[in-house]
Design a protein around this motif. Structure first.
Motif, PDB file in Angstrom:
ATOM      1  N   TRP A 193       0.959  -1.169   0.043  1.00  0.00           N
ATOM      2  CA  TRP A 193      -0.253   0.249   0.179  1.00  0.00           C
ATOM      3  C   TRP A 193       0.904   0.959  -0.236  1.00  0.00           C
ATOM      4  CZ3 TRP A 193      -4.842  -0.816   3.585  1.00  0.00           C
ATOM      5  CH2 TRP A 193      -5.624  -1.757   3.580  1.00  0.00           C
ATOM      6  N   GLN A 194       1.779   1.061   1.036  1.00  0.00           N
ATOM      7  CA  GLN A 194       2.598   2.270   0.874  1.00  0.00           C
ATOM      8  C   GLN A 194       3.005   2.987  -0.162  1.00  0.00           C
ATOM      9  OE1 GLN A 194       6.084   2.975   1.060  1.00  0.00           O
ATOM     10  NE2 GLN A 194       6.989   0.733   1.381  1.00  0.00           N
ATOM     11  N   SER A 195       3.847   1.947  -1.060  1.00  0.00           N
ATOM     12  CA  SER A 195       4.326   2.002  -2.493  1.00  0.00           C
ATOM     13  C   SER A 195       3.634   2.362  -3.195  1.00  0.00           C
ATOM     14  CB  SER A 195       5.213   0.477  -2.952  1.00  0.00           C
ATOM     15  OG  SER A 195       4.113  -0.091  -3.505  1.00  0.00           O
ATOM     16  N   GLU A 196       2.083   2.000  -3.076  1.00  0.00           N
ATOM     17  CA  GLU A 196       1.483   2.976  -4.517  1.00  0.00           C
ATOM     18  C   GLU A 196       1.015   4.279  -4.224  1.00  0.00           C
ATOM     19  OE1 GLU A 196       0.731   1.133  -6.771  1.00  0.00           O
ATOM     20  OE2 GLU A 196       1.445  -0.927  -6.283  1.00  0.00           O
ATOM     21  N   TYR A 197       0.705   4.318  -2.429  1.00  0.00           N
ATOM     22  CA  TYR A 197       0.309   5.858  -2.724  1.00  0.00           C
ATOM     23  C   TYR A 197       1.323   6.594  -2.786  1.00  0.00           C
ATOM     24  CZ  TYR A 197      -4.179   4.478  -0.775  1.00  0.00           C
ATOM     25  OH  TYR A 197      -5.471   4.338  -0.715  1.00  0.00           O
ATOM     26  N   LEU A 198       2.608   6.284  -2.669  1.00  0.00           N
ATOM     27  CA  LEU A 198       3.915   6.711  -3.085  1.00  0.00           C
ATOM     28  C   LEU A 198       4.087   7.282  -4.351  1.00  0.00           C
ATOM     29  CD1 LEU A 198       7.015   8.749  -2.000  1.00  0.00           C
ATOM     30  CD2 LEU A 198       7.909   6.444  -2.641  1.00  0.00           C
ATOM     31  N   GLN A 199       3.604   5.994  -5.106  1.00  0.00           N
ATOM     32  CA  GLN A 199       4.040   6.163  -6.702  1.00  0.00           C
ATOM     33  C   GLN A 199       2.695   7.542  -6.946  1.00  0.00           C
ATOM     34  OE1 GLN A 199       1.646   3.901 -10.115  1.00  0.00           O
ATOM     35  NE2 GLN A 199       3.223   3.103  -9.063  1.00  0.00           N
ATOM     36  N   PHE A 200       1.368   7.567  -6.224  1.00  0.00           N
ATOM     37  CA  PHE A 200       0.888   8.561  -7.139  1.00  0.00           C
ATOM     38  C   PHE A 200       1.183  10.014  -6.622  1.00  0.00           C
ATOM     39  CE2 PHE A 200      -1.939   4.524  -7.418  1.00  0.00           C
ATOM     40  CZ  PHE A 200      -2.571   4.575  -8.918  1.00  0.00           C
ATOM     41  N   PHE A 201       1.260  10.177  -4.854  1.00  0.00           N
ATOM     42  CA  PHE A 201       1.815  11.109  -4.234  1.00  0.00           C
ATOM     43  C   PHE A 201       3.068  11.969  -5.598  1.00  0.00           C
ATOM     44  CE2 PHE A 201       5.145  12.931  -1.596  1.00  0.00           C
ATOM     45  CZ  PHE A 201       5.016  14.384  -1.748  1.00  0.00           C
ATOM     46  N   LEU A 202       4.002  11.024  -5.897  1.00  0.00           N
ATOM     47  CA  LEU A 202       5.325  11.783  -6.568  1.00  0.00           C
ATOM     48  C   LEU A 202       4.314  12.231  -7.783  1.00  0.00           C
ATOM     49  CD1 LEU A 202       8.493   9.691  -5.568  1.00  0.00           C
ATOM     50  CD2 LEU A 202       7.386  12.077  -4.683  1.00  0.00           C
ATOM     51  N   TYR A 203       4.068  11.008  -9.213  1.00  0.00           N
ATOM     52  CA  TYR A 203       3.402  11.713 -10.185  1.00  0.00           C
ATOM     53  C   TYR A 203       2.232  12.768  -9.675  1.00  0.00           C
ATOM     54  CZ  TYR A 203       2.126  10.102 -14.774  1.00  0.00           C
ATOM     55  OH  TYR A 203       2.723  10.140 -15.409  1.00  0.00           O
ATOM     56  N   LEU A 260      -2.057  16.347  -1.353  1.00  0.00           N
ATOM     57  CA  LEU A 260      -1.485  16.123   0.395  1.00  0.00           C
ATOM     58  C   LEU A 260      -2.308  15.054   1.126  1.00  0.00           C
ATOM     59  CD1 LEU A 260      -2.662  20.032   0.735  1.00  0.00           C
ATOM     60  CD2 LEU A 260      -0.575  18.629   1.202  1.00  0.00           C
ATOM     61  N   VAL A 261      -3.541  14.348   0.340  1.00  0.00           N
ATOM     62  CA  VAL A 261      -4.430  13.443   0.918  1.00  0.00           C
ATOM     63  C   VAL A 261      -2.939  11.825   0.681  1.00  0.00           C
ATOM     64  CG1 VAL A 261      -5.800  11.419   0.396  1.00  0.00           C
ATOM     65  CG2 VAL A 261      -6.901  13.791   1.278  1.00  0.00           C
ATOM     66  N   LEU A 291      -1.748   9.135   3.194  1.00  0.00           N
ATOM     67  CA  LEU A 291      -1.872   8.156   2.558  1.00  0.00           C
ATOM     68  C   LEU A 291      -0.733   7.049   2.711  1.00  0.00           C
ATOM     69  CD1 LEU A 291      -5.086   7.592   0.737  1.00  0.00           C
ATOM     70  CD2 LEU A 291      -4.949   7.392   3.553  1.00  0.00           C
ATOM     71  N   PHE A 292       0.096   7.370   2.003  1.00  0.00           N
ATOM     72  CA  PHE A 292       1.378   6.781   2.027  1.00  0.00           C
ATOM     73  C   PHE A 292       2.392   6.854   3.337  1.00  0.00           C
ATOM     74  CE2 PHE A 292       5.934   8.618   2.388  1.00  0.00           C
ATOM     75  CZ  PHE A 292       6.907   7.521   2.031  1.00  0.00           C
ATOM     76  N   LEU A 350       3.783   4.219   8.154  1.00  0.00           N
ATOM     77  CA  LEU A 350       4.162   3.700   9.442  1.00  0.00           C
ATOM     78  C   LEU A 350       3.459   2.586   9.674  1.00  0.00           C
ATOM     79  CD1 LEU A 350       4.458   5.128  12.160  1.00  0.00           C
ATOM     80  CD2 LEU A 350       2.355   5.832  12.442  1.00  0.00           C
ATOM     81  N   ALA A 351       2.172   1.705   9.565  1.00  0.00           N
ATOM     82  CA  ALA A 351       1.843   0.999   9.206  1.00  0.00           C
ATOM     83  C   ALA A 351       2.821  -0.245   9.023  1.00  0.00           C
ATOM     84  CB  ALA A 351       0.629   0.501   8.319  1.00  0.00           C
TER      85      ALA A 351
END
Length: 224
Positions: free
Chosen positions: A64-74, A133-134, A138-139, A144-145
């Motif tokens: 999950w964290q890698s997916e949200y990192l991808q979208f945040f950076l993109y 920001l969202v 989430l990332f 953290l989880a």
């Protein structure tokens, strides 16, 4: 109901695929986990115990964290960085935050614009960055989880091998944590970079992620 299904087909389809794949991961992960327990002469556990275990939590959270990192950076990178010919990129000359008129905010908003886009001030400022920001939030939460669940799973394995448990900060600096993290990050960066380049030269008829089939390769910011 038919209209609701039609209007929300994309999110519903991927939501269903998510649940099915999560269920598949749960059963496959349980089998693998019990195989490892048997090698240590331990009793196998049931599905409910596995679903509430640190091993299952860390496997889910690290993806999950890698997916949200991808979208945040993109989301943030495409504000400033361009890729000529990609339907995912803005055309040359539009890099940056763009004007209020182009973004239809403040006095340039319309009656159908979201309320916070018309409000001005800090509310428009927050709303104008809300997607990124969202995704960032989430990332960070899923990372953290992953760190907490990973530490718990790592320490449980350490105890079975009579090793010393790690503190949270110690686990954050460990090779186990960064191996789990970076093996997901590199795949996400490769996938999104490949999509940006492939979409310049390749087409998928009818998809908004692709340019029209007959569009020239150099055409940017145009969807089919």
């Amino acid at each position: 109901m038919r209209r609701f299904l039609r209007d929300n087909a994309l999110s519903l389809a991927f939501g269903l695929l998510f649940l099915l794949s999560l269920a598949g991961q749960a059963f496959a992960g349980l089998a693998a986990y019990n195989d490892r327990r048997l090698t240590h002469a331990a009793e196998p556990i049931g599905l409910l115990d596995y679903l509430t275990s640190a091993d299952f939590a860390v496997d889910v959270a690290e993806n999950w964290q890698s997916e949200y990192l991808q979208f945040f950076l993109y989301v943030f990178a495409t504000v400033w960085l361009l890729q000529r010919g990609s339907p995912e990129s803005k055309p040359a000359g539009r890099a940056g935050l763009e004007s209020d008129e182009e973004q239809q905010i403040g006095r340039h908003s319309t009656a159908d614009s979201p309320k916070w886009a018309r409000a001005g001030g800090w509310r428009t400022g927050i709303f104008s960055m809300s997607l990124g920001l969202v995704m960032l939030g989430l990332f960070l939460l899923s990372w953290l989880a992953q760190s907490v669940a990973g530490m718990s799973a790592y320490n449980a394995e350490q105890l079975t091998e009579f090793g010393d448990p790690e503190t949270w900060f110690g686990y954050l600096a460990s090779s186990d944590f960064w191996n789990r993290t970076l093996q997901n990050w590199q795949s996400e960066f490769l996938a999104i970079g490949s999509m940006a380049v492939f979409s310049v030269y390749l087409r998928q008829r009818g998809s908004p992620e692709s340019k029209p089939v007959g569009a020239p390769h150099h055409v940017t910011d145009e969807s089919g």
